[in-house]
Write a protein that holds these residues in place. Structure first.
Motif, PDB file in Angstrom:
ATOM      1  N   MET A  90      74.351  18.155 -81.484  1.00  0.00           N
ATOM      2  CA  MET A  90      73.367  19.028 -82.054  1.00  0.00           C
ATOM      3  C   MET A  90      72.187  19.100 -81.088  1.00  0.00           C
ATOM      4  SD  MET A  90      71.303  18.450 -85.667  1.00  0.00           S
ATOM      5  CE  MET A  90      72.615  17.462 -86.247  1.00  0.00           C
ATOM      6  N   THR A  91      71.714  20.300 -80.818  1.00  0.00           N
ATOM      7  CA  THR A  91      70.612  20.450 -79.874  1.00  0.00           C
ATOM      8  C   THR A  91      69.270  20.148 -80.541  1.00  0.00           C
ATOM      9  OG1 THR A  91      70.164  22.778 -80.347  1.00  0.00           O
ATOM     10  CG2 THR A  91      71.875  22.300 -78.696  1.00  0.00           C
ATOM     11  N   ARG A  92      68.305  19.826 -79.724  1.00  0.00           N
ATOM     12  CA  ARG A  92      66.957  19.538 -80.225  1.00  0.00           C
ATOM     13  C   ARG A  92      66.402  20.730 -80.999  1.00  0.00           C
ATOM     14  NH1 ARG A  92      61.709  18.568 -76.442  1.00  0.00           N
ATOM     15  NH2 ARG A  92      60.254  18.211 -78.122  1.00  0.00           N
ATOM     16  N   LYS A  93      66.622  21.943 -80.471  1.00  0.00           N
ATOM     17  CA  LYS A  93      66.115  23.160 -81.113  1.00  0.00           C
ATOM     18  C   LYS A  93      66.723  23.336 -82.500  1.00  0.00           C
ATOM     19  CE  LYS A  93      65.374  28.036 -80.154  1.00  0.00           C
ATOM     20  NZ  LYS A  93      65.555  29.122 -79.201  1.00  0.00           N
ATOM     21  N   GLU A  94      68.030  23.078 -82.640  1.00  0.00           N
ATOM     22  CA  GLU A  94      68.695  23.191 -83.939  1.00  0.00           C
ATOM     23  C   GLU A  94      68.104  22.212 -84.954  1.00  0.00           C
ATOM     24  OE1 GLU A  94      73.304  24.470 -83.133  1.00  0.00           O
ATOM     25  OE2 GLU A  94      72.719  22.439 -82.583  1.00  0.00           O
ATOM     26  N   VAL A  95      67.857  20.990 -84.532  1.00  0.00           N
ATOM     27  CA  VAL A  95      67.349  19.971 -85.447  1.00  0.00           C
ATOM     28  C   VAL A  95      65.925  20.285 -85.876  1.00  0.00           C
ATOM     29  CG1 VAL A  95      66.954  17.509 -85.801  1.00  0.00           C
ATOM     30  CG2 VAL A  95      68.851  18.245 -84.412  1.00  0.00           C
ATOM     31  N   TYR A  96      65.096  20.775 -84.975  1.00  0.00           N
ATOM     32  CA  TYR A  96      63.729  21.125 -85.347  1.00  0.00           C
ATOM     33  C   TYR A  96      63.694  22.299 -86.315  1.00  0.00           C
ATOM     34  CZ  TYR A  96      61.169  17.878 -82.441  1.00  0.00           C
ATOM     35  OH  TYR A  96      60.639  16.726 -81.916  1.00  0.00           O
ATOM     36  N   ALA A  97      64.588  23.265 -86.132  1.00  0.00           N
ATOM     37  CA  ALA A  97      64.620  24.432 -87.006  1.00  0.00           C
ATOM     38  C   ALA A  97      65.261  24.120 -88.361  1.00  0.00           C
ATOM     39  CB  ALA A  97      65.386  25.561 -86.322  1.00  0.00           C
ATOM     40  N   GLY A  98      66.071  23.089 -88.413  1.00  0.00           N
ATOM     41  CA  GLY A  98      66.825  22.758 -89.616  1.00  0.00           C
ATOM     42  C   GLY A  98      68.281  23.111 -89.384  1.00  0.00           C
ATOM     43  N   TYR A  99      69.134  22.140 -89.461  1.00  0.00           N
ATOM     44  CA  TYR A  99      70.547  22.278 -89.121  1.00  0.00           C
ATOM     45  C   TYR A  99      71.347  22.011 -90.386  1.00  0.00           C
ATOM     46  CZ  TYR A  99      74.908  20.957 -86.722  1.00  0.00           C
ATOM     47  OH  TYR A  99      76.197  20.850 -86.294  1.00  0.00           O
ATOM     48  N   THR A 100      72.198  22.950 -90.804  1.00  0.00           N
ATOM     49  CA  THR A 100      73.024  22.779 -91.996  1.00  0.00           C
ATOM     50  C   THR A 100      74.485  22.804 -91.589  1.00  0.00           C
ATOM     51  OG1 THR A 100      71.349  23.847 -93.375  1.00  0.00           O
ATOM     52  CG2 THR A 100      73.566  23.710 -94.284  1.00  0.00           C
ATOM     53  N   LYS A 101      75.237  21.803 -92.101  1.00  0.00           N
ATOM     54  CA  LYS A 101      76.647  21.712 -91.728  1.00  0.00           C
ATOM     55  C   LYS A 101      77.434  21.043 -92.837  1.00  0.00           C
ATOM     56  CE  LYS A 101      79.771  20.379 -88.155  1.00  0.00           C
ATOM     57  NZ  LYS A 101      80.021  20.383 -86.778  1.00  0.00           N
ATOM     58  N   LEU A 102      78.691  21.472 -93.017  1.00  0.00           N
ATOM     59  CA  LEU A 102      79.625  20.815 -93.929  1.00  0.00           C
ATOM     60  C   LEU A 102      80.272  19.653 -93.190  1.00  0.00           C
ATOM     61  CD1 LEU A 102      81.487  23.743 -95.733  1.00  0.00           C
ATOM     62  CD2 LEU A 102      80.217  21.914 -96.829  1.00  0.00           C
ATOM     63  N   LEU A 103      80.167  18.463 -93.774  1.00  0.00           N
ATOM     64  CA  LEU A 103      80.721  17.270 -93.140  1.00  0.00           C
ATOM     65  C   LEU A 103      81.599  16.525 -94.134  1.00  0.00           C
ATOM     66  CD1 LEU A 103      77.385  16.049 -91.554  1.00  0.00           C
ATOM     67  CD2 LEU A 103      79.310  17.019 -90.309  1.00  0.00           C
ATOM     68  N   LYS A 104      82.753  16.058 -93.655  1.00  0.00           N
ATOM     69  CA  LYS A 104      83.630  15.261 -94.511  1.00  0.00           C
ATOM     70  C   LYS A 104      83.465  13.785 -94.179  1.00  0.00           C
ATOM     71  CE  LYS A 104      87.531  15.974 -91.451  1.00  0.00           C
ATOM     72  NZ  LYS A 104      88.794  16.591 -91.232  1.00  0.00           N
TER      73      LYS A 104
END
Length: 104
Positions: A1-15
Motif C-alpha cells: 500500500m502506498t503512502r498516498k493511499e494510506v493518507y487518503a484512506g484505503y479500503t480493501k476486502l481482506l480474508k
C-alpha cells in the motif's frame, strides 16, 4: 500500500491471514503490518505488528491507534462490513491529538 493511499484512506476486502504492509514516517522508519487473524459473521480479529496490538472490531466500529507517539493518534481502522468471509476494512493515517481524560 502506498503512502498516498494510506493518507487518503484505503479500503480493501481482506480474508483470514491476509496482510497489509504500510509505513508511518516516524523517527524509526515506521514499517507496520496489519494481519486479519479471523473473520466472523459480524466481527473481525486484527493484529497490528511492530507494536503487537490485537483488536476485535464489530461491523461499523472503528479504532484510533497511537503507533509512534504518546501525544497523537496516527492510525484509524474501521470495519465497514463483512461479505463472503471477508472483512472490508478502511485504514487511514491520521494525526489527531490524544486528549487527556480527567478522572474525578
Amino acid at each position: 500500500m502506498t503512502r498516498k493511499e494510506v493518507y487518503a484512506g484505503y479500503t480493501k476486502l481482506l480474508k483470514k491471514n491476509e496482510k497489509v504492509n504500510f509505513s508511518i514516517f516516524d523517527f524509526e522508519g515506521g514499517r507496520h503490518l496489519l494481519i486479519v487473524k479471523g473473520v466472523g459473521e459480524d466481527y473481525v480479529n486484527i493484529t497490528v505488528e511492530s507494536n503487537q496490538i490485537n483488536l476485535t472490531l464489530g461491523v461499523g466500529q472503528s479504532v484510533r491507534l497511537n503507533l509512534t507517539s504518546p501525544i497523537y493518534y496516527d492510525l484509524f481502522i474501521k470495519l465497514d462490513k463483512i461479505s463472503n468471509k471477508k472483512a472490508e476494512l478502511t485504514i487511514q493515517l491520521i494525526n489527531e491529538p490524544i486528549k487527556e481524560k480527567i478522572v474525578r
